[in-house]
Design an enzyme around this catalytic site. Sequence first.
Site, mmCIF file in Angstrom:
data_model
loop_
_atom_site.group_PDB
_atom_site.id
_atom_site.type_symbol
_atom_site.label_atom_id
_atom_site.label_comp_id
_atom_site.label_asym_id
_atom_site.label_seq_id
_atom_site.Cartn_x
_atom_site.Cartn_y
_atom_site.Cartn_z
ATOM 1 C CG HIS A 55 67.824 26.484 14.959
ATOM 2 N ND1 HIS A 55 67.837 27.668 15.654
ATOM 3 C CD2 HIS A 55 66.515 26.187 14.775
ATOM 4 C CE1 HIS A 55 66.610 28.061 15.887
ATOM 5 N NE2 HIS A 55 65.776 27.179 15.346
HETATM 6 C C1 T46 Z 1 62.984 28.930 15.952
HETATM 7 C C2 T46 Z 1 63.182 30.390 15.879
HETATM 8 C C3 T46 Z 1 62.191 31.054 14.962
HETATM 9 C C4 T46 Z 1 63.752 27.565 25.718
HETATM 10 O O1 T46 Z 1 64.194 27.327 26.848
HETATM 11 N N1 T46 Z 1 62.459 27.238 25.407
HETATM 12 C C5 T46 Z 1 61.940 27.473 24.175
HETATM 13 O O2 T46 Z 1 60.752 27.148 23.914
HETATM 14 C C6 T46 Z 1 62.763 28.126 23.176
HETATM 15 C C7 T46 Z 1 62.203 28.414 21.781
HETATM 16 C C8 T46 Z 1 64.040 28.451 23.520
HETATM 17 N N2 T46 Z 1 64.519 28.178 24.762
HETATM 18 C C9 T46 Z 1 65.902 28.601 25.122
HETATM 19 C C10 T46 Z 1 67.019 27.958 24.319
HETATM 20 C C11 T46 Z 1 68.087 29.040 24.315
HETATM 21 O O3 T46 Z 1 68.856 28.941 25.493
HETATM 22 O O4 T46 Z 1 65.979 29.995 24.849
HETATM 23 C C12 T46 Z 1 67.269 30.338 24.387
HETATM 24 C C13 T46 Z 1 67.179 31.046 23.026
HETATM 25 O O5 T46 Z 1 66.718 30.089 22.042
HETATM 26 P P1 T46 Z 1 67.331 30.054 20.576
HETATM 27 O O6 T46 Z 1 68.756 30.424 20.595
HETATM 28 O O7 T46 Z 1 66.986 28.732 19.960
HETATM 29 O O8 T46 Z 1 66.466 31.235 19.902
HETATM 30 P P2 T46 Z 1 66.352 31.625 18.353
HETATM 31 O O9 T46 Z 1 65.694 32.947 18.309
HETATM 32 O O10 T46 Z 1 67.652 31.478 17.666
HETATM 33 O O11 T46 Z 1 65.351 30.495 17.746
HETATM 34 C C14 T46 Z 1 64.006 30.451 18.162
HETATM 35 C C15 T46 Z 1 63.554 29.009 18.397
HETATM 36 O O12 T46 Z 1 64.444 28.364 19.310
HETATM 37 C C16 T46 Z 1 63.510 28.212 17.130
HETATM 38 O O13 T46 Z 1 62.794 26.994 17.353
HETATM 39 O O14 T46 Z 1 62.543 28.297 14.989
HETATM 40 O O15 T46 Z 1 63.168 31.042 17.148
#
Ligand code: T46
Length: 138
Positions: A55
């Site tokens: 993303h």
């Molecule tokens: C990024 C990379 C490096 C939350 O509820 N609160 C939060 O602050 C975050 C970061 C995520 N979430 C929830 C959203 C999803 O349901 O946690 C779940 C996993 O998040 P995501 O799929 O976005 O995780 P990554 O590892 O793909 O990405 C994360 C960050 O979201 C993103 O901003 O830059 O780490």
Amino acid sequence: MTDALPKGCRLIPLASRGDERGSLVAIEGTSDVPFDIARVYYVFGTTAGVTRGRHAHRALNQLAVAVAGSCTMLLDDGASRVEVRLDDPETGLTLGPMIWREMSDFSPDFVLLVLADAAYDEADYIRDYAQFLALARA
Ligand code: T46
């Protein structure tokens, strides 16, 4: 040697205050982070073989530090792609707006500490690569 990073992405040295007992890195908002810190989160326990990220953010600024283990971070500004191996708790990577990122090749002990300048907001995410490219190249 890492290729030139996209605009908004920079590797920042984080000073380690080590002594004979071990190491300690302190990250201070005023001097080490180029934005006001509104949120801290960490990524850990990543399943082998997966890709995370995939993303971009419309406006969010972040600083990411591999505080344990390693992963490969692909950075894409819509014009070129660069891979950075994050494996050093004494180096932070800034992630500016409109950078598509993908994380892969995680070591089993990988922990990524992330400081961000805003609260979590799903509306700030662009999770569709075609949409990202259209916006980045507009
Ligand atoms: C990024 C990379 C490096 C939350 O509820 N609160 C939060 O602050 C975050 C970061 C995520 N979430 C929830 C959203 C999803 O349901 O946690 C779940 C996993 O998040 P995501 O799929 O976005 O995780 P990554 O590892 O793909 O990405 C994360 C960050 O979201 C993103 O901003 O830059 O780490």
